[in-house]
Write an enzyme that holds these catalytic residues in place. Structure first.
Site, PDB file in Angstrom:
ATOM      1  N   HIS A  59       0.839  -1.191   0.000  1.00 34.73           N
ATOM      2  CA  HIS A  59       0.000   0.000   0.000  1.00 34.73           C
ATOM      3  C   HIS A  59       0.879   1.248   0.000  1.00 34.73           C
ATOM      4  O   HIS A  59       1.921   1.282   0.663  1.00 34.73           O
ATOM      5  CB  HIS A  59      -0.904   0.026   1.232  1.00 34.73           C
ATOM      6  CG  HIS A  59      -1.676  -1.233   1.445  1.00 34.73           C
ATOM      7  ND1 HIS A  59      -2.554  -1.734   0.513  1.00 34.73           N
ATOM      8  CD2 HIS A  59      -1.696  -2.104   2.486  1.00 34.73           C
ATOM      9  CE1 HIS A  59      -3.095  -2.849   0.983  1.00 34.73           C
ATOM     10  NE2 HIS A  59      -2.582  -3.095   2.174  1.00 34.73           N
ATOM     11  N   GLU A 101      -1.523  -0.273   8.346  1.00 34.30           N
ATOM     12  CA  GLU A 101      -2.447  -1.191   8.996  1.00 34.30           C
ATOM     13  C   GLU A 101      -1.737  -2.010  10.061  1.00 34.30           C
ATOM     14  O   GLU A 101      -0.500  -2.026  10.141  1.00 34.30           O
ATOM     15  CB  GLU A 101      -3.081  -2.122   7.956  1.00 34.30           C
ATOM     16  CG  GLU A 101      -2.089  -2.974   7.216  1.00 34.30           C
ATOM     17  CD  GLU A 101      -2.714  -3.691   6.024  1.00 34.30           C
ATOM     18  OE1 GLU A 101      -3.915  -3.945   6.027  1.00 34.30           O
ATOM     19  OE2 GLU A 101      -1.964  -4.002   5.092  1.00 34.30           O
ATOM     20  N   ARG A 147      -1.197  -4.989  -6.152  1.00 35.30           N
ATOM     21  CA  ARG A 147      -0.819  -6.402  -6.114  1.00 35.30           C
ATOM     22  C   ARG A 147       0.496  -6.628  -6.847  1.00 35.30           C
ATOM     23  O   ARG A 147       0.681  -6.161  -7.968  1.00 35.30           O
ATOM     24  CB  ARG A 147      -1.894  -7.278  -6.776  1.00 35.30           C
ATOM     25  CG  ARG A 147      -3.175  -7.394  -5.991  1.00 35.30           C
ATOM     26  CD  ARG A 147      -4.029  -8.544  -6.523  1.00 35.30           C
ATOM     27  NE  ARG A 147      -5.397  -8.435  -6.034  1.00 35.30           N
ATOM     28  CZ  ARG A 147      -6.390  -7.894  -6.713  1.00 35.30           C
ATOM     29  NH1 ARG A 147      -6.178  -7.443  -7.936  1.00 35.30           N
ATOM     30  NH2 ARG A 147      -7.590  -7.820  -6.199  1.00 35.30           N
TER      31      ARG A 147
END
Length: 331
Positions: free
Chosen positions: A103, A121, A199
């Site tokens: 990310h 995260e 990805r």
């Protein structure tokens, strides 16, 4: 006029991905459709990809977006610069390994064709089957050229640092860190409210229609932090029976774990998300109490200044809040 000064319980938003299963129902009590595989339950979210809806109480049927638009200070606090709710809490049922992904940070996310926040995260391991793995960060010495060659040669996995997590482990994934959750994990995740994902590798598999999922290799190679290296589980400080353990303290959020038997006053002057990955609990206020069973979550608005968390025996609570040094404020 009513104001949101009590805990808010939302209806979970369910997501179906190819790596999901049915354990969100079996382990966390989620009301899944009869058919299909379900990978994620978004518990608290305010984003264009999903919007939490209040499940009961005075504001039943209201979206979190509506609440923030009409009561921004009561929800977010007067010192919070966000116009949207900045965090997203979810549970993940990993029946197959997830794609290797990364990310971006906020600066890169703001430049995207559809601007978004970056995504930092943290994972809290709720369950881990024997031999389950996850990937967090690059092995030492991996630079962009080396990783690019590995992707071209189909050896991406060889560049990733491997962990064998146990229940209760916490892994912090800062923006720019390559990562993938493995098969056999149940995870609670707190993250920035972002859907910005690149990805790198998807294990050569195809979706339900026989097509490979889209990769974003050039963007991923650009945003990876090659200096970060391997990521390990968070090292816990010495635990206190009656105080929460601060697992993550970063510039996007704080994540705390509480296992104590004493009632815990929740912070004032800022919001908090409380979720129960194990056991059961209740939130007490001067106007009543709200029972929480395993897998349930609530948002404690800033205007709710008297909330107390009481755990039942053998219970684990996670508390996510916006960043602040003095994370437990005394009355």
């Amino acid at each position: 006029m009513f104001v949101p000064d009590q805990p808010l319980h939302f209806m979970p938003l369910l997501r179906s991905y190819i790596w999901g299963g049915r354990r969100l129902a079996h382990r966390l009590g989620k009301n899944l459709p009869e058919d299909g595989i379900w990978a994620e339950s978004w518990e608290v979210v305010d984003h264009r990809e999903g919007e939490s809806i209040v499940a009961s109480g005075t504001f039943e049927g209201w979206s979190l977006r509506q609440l923030i638009e009409t009561h921004p200070h009561e929800i977010l606090g007067r010192n919070n610069p966000s116009e949207r709710f900045p965090l997203l809490l979810k549970y993940l049922d990993c029946q197959r390994v997830l794609s290797v992904q990364v990310h971006p940070d906020d600066a890169y996310g703001a430049k995207m064709p559809q601007p978004d926040l970056g995504k930092t995260e943290a994972w809290y391991i709720v369950e881990a089957e024997p031999g389950a793995v996850l990937y967090a960060g690059l092995k030492p010495g991996i630079d962009q050229d080396y990783l690019r060659r590995a992707i071209q040669q189909g050896t991406t996995e060889d560049c990733l640092h491997t962990l064998y997590p146990r229940p209760g482990d916490c892994i912090f994934i800062a923006a720019g860190t390559p990562h993938a959750l493995g098969e056999g994990l149940m995870v609670a995740e707190i993250q920035q409210a972002s859907d910005c994902t690149f990805r790198i590798f998807d294990w050569n598999r195809v979706d339900r229609d026989g097509h490979p999922r889209q990769l974003h290799i050039e963007q991923a190679l650009e945003v990876i932090d090659y200096e970060r290296g391997p990521v390990e589980a968070v090292t816990r400080p010495t635990r206190s029976a009656d105080q929460p353990t601060l697992l993550v303290d970063c510039d996007k959020f704080q994540l705390l774990e509480y296992l104590g038997e004493s009632p815990l006053p929740l912070p004032t002057k800022r919001f908090a998300i409380v979720t129960i990955p194990l056991g059961s609990a209740e939130i007490q206020t001067d106007r009543g109490s709200l029972d929480l069973v395993q897998g349930q979550s609530v948002l404690i608005p800033t205007a709710c200044e008297d909330a107390v968390l009481k755990l039942h025996p053998d219970t684990t609570a996670l508390i996510a809040m916006p960043p602040r040094t003095d994370f437990v404020e005394r009355r």
